[in-house]
Motif scaffolding. Sequence first.
Motif, short mmCIF file in Angstrom:
data_model
loop_
_atom_site.label_atom_id
_atom_site.label_comp_id
_atom_site.label_asym_id
_atom_site.label_seq_id
_atom_site.Cartn_x
_atom_site.Cartn_y
_atom_site.Cartn_z
N LYS A 184 0.87 -1.18 0.00
CA LYS A 184 0.00 0.00 0.00
C LYS A 184 0.91 1.23 0.00
CE LYS A 184 -3.82 -2.32 2.35
NZ LYS A 184 -4.79 -2.29 3.46
N ILE A 185 0.96 1.89 -1.15
CA ILE A 185 1.93 2.96 -1.37
C ILE A 185 1.24 4.18 -1.98
CG2 ILE A 185 4.00 3.61 -2.67
CD1 ILE A 185 4.83 0.66 -2.59
N GLU A 200 -3.09 0.56 -3.87
CA GLU A 200 -3.49 -0.41 -2.86
C GLU A 200 -3.53 -1.80 -3.47
OE1 GLU A 200 -6.80 -0.58 0.64
OE2 GLU A 200 -7.56 -0.20 -1.38
N ASN A 201 -2.57 -2.63 -3.10
CA ASN A 201 -2.54 -4.02 -3.57
C ASN A 201 -2.65 -4.13 -5.09
OD1 ASN A 201 -2.44 -4.66 -0.83
ND2 ASN A 201 -4.66 -4.92 -0.68
N CYS A 304 -0.70 2.55 5.15
CA CYS A 304 0.24 2.92 4.10
C CYS A 304 1.64 2.45 4.47
CB CYS A 304 0.22 4.44 3.90
SG CYS A 304 1.29 5.04 2.58
N ASP A 305 2.30 1.78 3.52
CA ASP A 305 3.66 1.28 3.75
C ASP A 305 4.71 2.35 3.48
OD1 ASP A 305 2.95 -1.47 4.37
OD2 ASP A 305 2.40 -1.64 2.25
N ALA A 306 4.45 3.25 2.54
CA ALA A 306 5.42 4.29 2.20
C ALA A 306 4.75 5.38 1.38
CB ALA A 306 6.60 3.71 1.44
N LYS A 329 4.46 11.42 9.51
CA LYS A 329 3.93 10.53 10.54
C LYS A 329 2.99 9.47 9.96
CE LYS A 329 4.31 13.78 14.42
NZ LYS A 329 3.59 14.51 15.49
N MET A 330 2.52 9.71 8.74
CA MET A 330 1.63 8.73 8.10
C MET A 330 2.40 7.46 7.72
SD MET A 330 -0.56 11.06 5.46
CE MET A 330 -1.62 12.41 5.98
N ALA A 331 3.57 7.66 7.12
CA ALA A 331 4.38 6.54 6.63
C ALA A 331 5.76 7.08 6.28
CB ALA A 331 3.72 5.91 5.41
N PRO A 332 6.75 6.21 6.15
CA PRO A 332 8.08 6.67 5.72
C PRO A 332 8.01 7.35 4.36
CG PRO A 332 8.17 4.41 6.52
CD PRO A 332 6.72 4.77 6.42
#
Length: 377
Positions: A184-185, A200-201, A304-306, A329-332
Amino acid sequence: MKRIIVLNFGGTSSKCAVYEDGKCVSDYEIKYTAEEENLSSDGKTQVAHKKQVILAWLDSIGLSMKDFDAVAIRGGGAFNGAAGGTYKVEDDLYDHLLSMYTPDAPPMHAARTTIAVADALIAELPEKPPIFSTDPCSVSQMPEYARVTGCPKFRKRSSFHALNQRAVARIAAEDLGKTYETAKIIVAHLGGGISIGAHENGRVVEVNDSTGDGDGPFSANRAGTVPTGQLVHLCFSGEYTEQQVLNLLKKDSGLKGYLGTSDLREVEKRIDEGDQQAKLIFDAMAYQICSQIGICYAAMRCECDAIVITAGMSKSKRLVAAIEERVGKMAPVKVYSGEYENQALALGALRVLNGEEKASEYTGEAGYMQPVTPWKK
């Protein structure tokens, strides 16, 4: 070994590359003639010029068109991308792309000459290699509820930097130890146009229309979302023609409209020199980018992964820092500043050639107001 030639014709330059089993072994940039730059040369003149230059380049590296297993092109003229993927350019899709080519008039975009150039390059070969095109800008995977605008007369359309977005998302997913289909990016393509998509996927479930007459953040020269009421009043003021309004939204807004330049480097130079207006507009653009990222974050239910930043403006450390401050703060936040379109075109064709992926089915041109197949999670 599979050898593929990539033809990627853009608005300011044309890029070509040779790939062998997924590895780029040579690339070349075609400099546009003055006539191509000012859009005064017709399509057939541009095709003849590009054919000549490409054949000379191939000869200089010891290759000819008979040495290729496939031609991978950037499709000219948005075609119904449906679920995206790689399409074999034949039958109805070939006819559609060729219909976008104007031999006796300047092309609307250089990409619209690509199919004619590919044809010219392989015309004399006894066995013609297949032509493939991957992830057109009309890749359309949003759930139906995401297309509802609030007014039955309008429907949100899918038109964005699908080729680069999906290519970068694949690379980011691999770097995260995942596949594109399990990650999920959020991808923020920050170029001349800005498109920000929720991947998403393996599906782009939310994205803004980056064409300049759509929505989303303003960019180097495009308006993005504007107040609808004010736009209506402007259109009926009698001061502008339809084309002038479109030019305003697509060419003379954004950084260019506010600051007179579409070059982010110039804007940052002005900020360093104390220009408060330049700082205000820079901050506004960063804010709008983050707002669209927030929409994508919500679309994926805050999972979210990134968050991936790519394209030309991703090279700005100041802009990346401003984005990361708001959404980190949501994701890297990861930056991929290289150019991935050639690679995406080559790898898409290679996956089909190797039987790793089935070629996508072209189902014809669907108008933006026509219903789509219901989406299921």
